[in-house]
Design an enzyme around this catalytic site. Structure first.
Site, PDB file in Angstrom:
ATOM      1  NE  ARG A 115     -17.575  -1.675  10.702  1.00  0.00           N
ATOM      2  CZ  ARG A 115     -18.267  -2.636  10.083  1.00  0.00           C
ATOM      3  NH1 ARG A 115     -17.649  -3.638   9.514  1.00  0.00           N
ATOM      4  NH2 ARG A 115     -19.581  -2.593  10.008  1.00  0.00           N
ATOM      5  CG  ASP A 172     -14.288  -8.790  -2.610  1.00  0.00           C
ATOM      6  OD1 ASP A 172     -15.264  -8.635  -1.862  1.00  0.00           O
ATOM      7  OD2 ASP A 172     -13.135  -9.041  -2.169  1.00  0.00           O
ATOM      8  CB  SER A 178     -13.198  -5.620  -1.712  1.00  0.00           C
ATOM      9  OG  SER A 178     -13.367  -5.882  -3.072  1.00  0.00           O
TER      10      SER A 178
HETATM   11  C1  GLC Z   1     -13.286  -7.773   3.998  1.00  0.00           C
HETATM   12  C2  GLC Z   1     -14.208  -6.677   3.507  1.00  0.00           C
HETATM   13  C3  GLC Z   1     -15.277  -7.246   2.584  1.00  0.00           C
HETATM   14  C4  GLC Z   1     -14.618  -8.054   1.485  1.00  0.00           C
HETATM   15  C5  GLC Z   1     -13.677  -9.109   2.068  1.00  0.00           C
HETATM   16  C6  GLC Z   1     -12.949  -9.886   0.994  1.00  0.00           C
HETATM   17  O1  GLC Z   1     -14.010  -8.648   4.775  1.00  0.00           O
HETATM   18  O2  GLC Z   1     -14.812  -6.035   4.608  1.00  0.00           O
HETATM   19  O3  GLC Z   1     -16.060  -6.221   2.035  1.00  0.00           O
HETATM   20  O4  GLC Z   1     -15.613  -8.669   0.696  1.00  0.00           O
HETATM   21  O5  GLC Z   1     -12.724  -8.485   2.891  1.00  0.00           O
HETATM   22  O6  GLC Z   1     -12.173  -9.063   0.182  1.00  0.00           O
END
Ligand code: GLC
Length: 426
Positions: free
Chosen positions: A112, A150, A97
């Site tokens: 990142r 996610d 995620s």
């Molecule tokens: C952050 C991450 C993203 C993820 C979100 C929720 O924004 O960069 O990829 O979906 O958190 O977990």
């Protein structure tokens, strides 16, 4: 706006046995999911492993070793090795995620770290070979079939059980959403020459919205949260609304009032605990907002217990009001995400599947978000809510399994777009 190579919704009749690995925040979760013959049905077993906190700021090798150890433990606990050797490799959906550039579904270059993660040696690299090397070292019978976000998992898992779900959102430690776009509208993948109307899920990564600070007014506390984070200048929107930051914003305001505003907050009290960064998480604010007593006795006990501060009635009232403000701003800004997607896609009516600790646990978050959606989308006073945000099906477990299943299904049907390891799938 990251194309994910998740090409279309499930029809509810996907079947098979899959593993899912979920790496998102505080825990690591390994699941085995059996998608059953009956439409939209599944069985799931899972184990959670606490991520050692120093891993979040450690080095990449330790991370992959830890992940592979957890998967090994899970497999050894639930299976006889001989059984596994008979079935061959189990397809695994890996919910990673974080923002990843994916040229293929079994590939993903970490753009990142977000959400306070700062692990050396991973940014700018494809995480799939790093993961696979740790798995191969342990000779685990696993084939990574899909690397997913996610939000994409949430989108697909929600649509599996309810086909009116058009958006998958996370309101948790971080905030973000995914929706289904048509290939013809995505200049980034024009060179693939895919049919214009072919669907592909987009991971919006809108936690990074307004990194240029051109749209949203920031408070001095937002600025401090950003400056003191491992990645200043990144995830501007997320830092104002996501679970990781709500407690810290609250703490920063209290410290500022105590030190700089001439109003004798917590006069004569030892505030050393309150001075520690990230000492309060969003559950602290939830607790305050949930205090049912007029005189805020539970909030008073909380301050004594967690911070060693004995707060008087006006101080407690100030804290309650502050929690309400921070919680309300978070909920109202959060609603802008799905509202923007509906506006872009001209969706007038839909359900939005949402997951995450803030959505599921923060008091009034859902109601405040629903009021905001009504204002943003400009519904008439007598009009019923036509975009409804509901609790989603488990995206990082069932969603990851479904995406692995959908990937295998489309490869069998001859759609090889965005597949790297074609031989491995065979
Ligand atoms: C952050 C991450 C993203 C993820 C979100 C929720 O924004 O960069 O990829 O979906 O958190 O977990």
């Amino acid at each position: 706006m990251n194309p994910t190579w998740v090409m279309g919704f499930p029809d509810g009749y996907e079947t098979g046995t899959f593993l899912a690995l979920d790496m998102g925040g505080t825990n690591l979760r390994v699941c085995e999911i059996i998608l059953l013959e009956e439409k939209g049905e599944f069985d799931l077993i899972q184990s959670k492993y606490r991520m050692p906190p120093d891993l979040k700021t450690g080095n990449g090798d330790d991370l992959w070793e830890y992940i592979a150890d957890c998967i090994q433990q899970f497999i050894e606990y639930h299976h006889e090795v001989e059984d596994l050797e008979k079935v061959g490799k189990i397809p695994l959906g890996f919910t990673f995620s974080f923002p990843a550039t994916q040229e293929y579904i079994d590939h993903g270059i970490l753009q990142r770290w977000t959400k306070g993660f700062d692990i050396d040696g991973v940014e700018g690299k494809d995480v799939v070979p790093l993961f696979e090397a740790a798995i191969a070292k342990r000779k685990l019978p696993i084939k990574l079939s899909a690397l997913i976000n996610d939000t994409t998992g949430t989108l697909i898992a929600s649509a599996y059980t309810d086909d009116t779900m058009k958006i998958g959102c996370i309101f948790g430690t971080g905030c973000n959403a995914a929706y289904m776009e048509n290939c013809g509208s995505i200049p980034k993948i024009a060179s693939y020459n895919l049919p214009d109307d072919m669907p592909i899920a987009i991971n919006c990564e809108y936690g990074a919205f307004d990194n240029e600070h051109k749209v949203l007014p920031r408070t001095q506390y937002d600025v401090i949260v950003d400056n003191d984070s491992p990645r200043p200048g990144q995830q501007a929107f997320e830092k104002m609304i996501a679970g990781l930051y709500l407690g810290e914003l609250f703490r920063l305001v209290l410290v500022d009032i105590h030190d700089n505003r001439n109003c004798s907050l917590f006069l004569g009290q030892d505030v050393s605990q309150l001075r520690k960064a990230y000492t309060l998480d969003s559950s602290f604010l939830s607790f305050i907002e949930e205090d049912p007593f007029e005189n805020l006795t539970e909030t008073g006990d909380l301050f004594k217990r967690e911070l060693g501060i004995v707060a008087n009635k006006p101080e407690l009232e100030l804290c309650r009001r502050l929690a309400e403000l921070i919680g309300t701003r978070a909920a109202r800004l959060s609603a802008c995400g799905p509202a923007a997607i509906c506006t872009k896609k001209n969706i007038k009516t839909c359900q939005v599947g949402a997951d995450g600790s803030v959505f599921n646990k923060y008091p009034h978050f859902k109601a405040r978000g629903a009021v905001a959606l009504r204002e943003i989308l400009d519904w008439k006073p007598d009009q019923k809510d036509s975009v409804i945000i509901l609790a989603a099906e488990d995206g990082s477990g069932v969603g990851a399994a479904l995406i692995a299943a959908l990937t295998i299904k489309r490869i069998k049907a001859g759609n090889m777009a965005g597949i790297k390891n074609k031989e491995g799938f065979a």
